[in-house]
Write a protein that holds these residues in place. Structure first.
Motif, PDB file in Angstrom:
ATOM      1  N   GLU A 167       0.794  -1.215  -0.036  1.00  0.00           N
ATOM      2  CA  GLU A 167      -0.012   0.186  -0.017  1.00  0.00           C
ATOM      3  C   GLU A 167       0.720   1.453   0.023  1.00  0.00           C
ATOM      4  O   GLU A 167       0.679   2.237  -0.648  1.00  0.00           O
ATOM      5  N   ILE A 168       1.887   1.294   0.834  1.00  0.00           N
ATOM      6  CA  ILE A 168       2.797   2.458   0.916  1.00  0.00           C
ATOM      7  C   ILE A 168       3.354   2.681  -0.705  1.00  0.00           C
ATOM      8  O   ILE A 168       3.658   3.805  -1.160  1.00  0.00           O
ATOM      9  N   ARG A 218       2.203   1.834  -3.521  1.00  0.00           N
ATOM     10  CA  ARG A 218       1.305   2.230  -4.376  1.00  0.00           C
ATOM     11  C   ARG A 218       1.124   3.720  -4.101  1.00  0.00           C
ATOM     12  O   ARG A 218       0.911   4.693  -5.205  1.00  0.00           O
ATOM     13  N   GLU A 219       0.896   4.286  -2.888  1.00  0.00           N
ATOM     14  CA  GLU A 219       0.699   5.401  -2.542  1.00  0.00           C
ATOM     15  C   GLU A 219       2.022   6.273  -3.024  1.00  0.00           C
ATOM     16  O   GLU A 219       1.706   7.373  -3.467  1.00  0.00           O
ATOM     17  N   THR A 220       3.082   6.036  -2.862  1.00  0.00           N
ATOM     18  CA  THR A 220       4.312   6.428  -3.274  1.00  0.00           C
ATOM     19  C   THR A 220       4.395   6.793  -4.649  1.00  0.00           C
ATOM     20  O   THR A 220       4.479   7.781  -5.093  1.00  0.00           O
ATOM     21  N   ARG A 221       3.935   5.870  -5.494  1.00  0.00           N
ATOM     22  CA  ARG A 221       4.081   6.083  -6.896  1.00  0.00           C
ATOM     23  C   ARG A 221       3.186   6.910  -7.207  1.00  0.00           C
ATOM     24  O   ARG A 221       3.335   7.764  -8.416  1.00  0.00           O
ATOM     25  N   SER A 222       2.028   6.882  -6.816  1.00  0.00           N
ATOM     26  CA  SER A 222       0.924   7.863  -7.029  1.00  0.00           C
ATOM     27  C   SER A 222       1.441   9.387  -6.875  1.00  0.00           C
ATOM     28  O   SER A 222       1.105  10.431  -7.714  1.00  0.00           O
ATOM     29  N   VAL A 223       1.812   9.622  -5.681  1.00  0.00           N
ATOM     30  CA  VAL A 223       2.461  10.934  -5.140  1.00  0.00           C
ATOM     31  C   VAL A 223       3.650  11.449  -6.185  1.00  0.00           C
ATOM     32  O   VAL A 223       3.573  12.579  -6.657  1.00  0.00           O
TER      33      VAL A 223
END
Length: 107
Positions: free
Chosen positions: A45-46, A48-53
């Protein structure tokens, strides 16, 4: 007979303790595996969020770069236009700027 009963009770207690140890080991292993799965899930999850940011930052960076490039081009065009309008004044200003920079570098 009391001695035999005591030995039988001792053996039963010993067996019960072994079963209890095995159960505790299985429970510990199960809890550890559950925590490992949860940690892996959090890691995913981290990520995925990092890639999104990072994608959002990259897009914003590209937009800012594009705007800066456009503003620089407009500035260059503006300066070129001013030079075309008043070439003699532009030459004098550039000469004076060169003299000032030369004097500053002499010190």
């Amino acid at each position: 007979m009391d001695k035999q009963t005591a030995q039988g009770d001792y053996a039963n207690v010993k067996e019960d303790l072994q079963v209890l140890r095995d159960d505790i080991a299985a429970l510990t292993k199960s809890v550890a595996e559950g925590q490992k799965d949860r940690a892996n899930s959090l890691k995913d999850e981290i990520s995925r969020e990092t890639r999104s940011v990072l994608d959002q930052l990259r897009k914003r960076g590209d937009e800012v770069f594009t705007r800066a490039t456009e503003a620089g081009s407009k500035g260059v065009e503006s300066v070129e236009h001013k030079i075309e309008e008043r070439p003699f004044l532009s030459i004098i200003l550039m000469f004076l700027a060169g003299v000032i920079v030369g004097k500053m570098l002499d010190r």
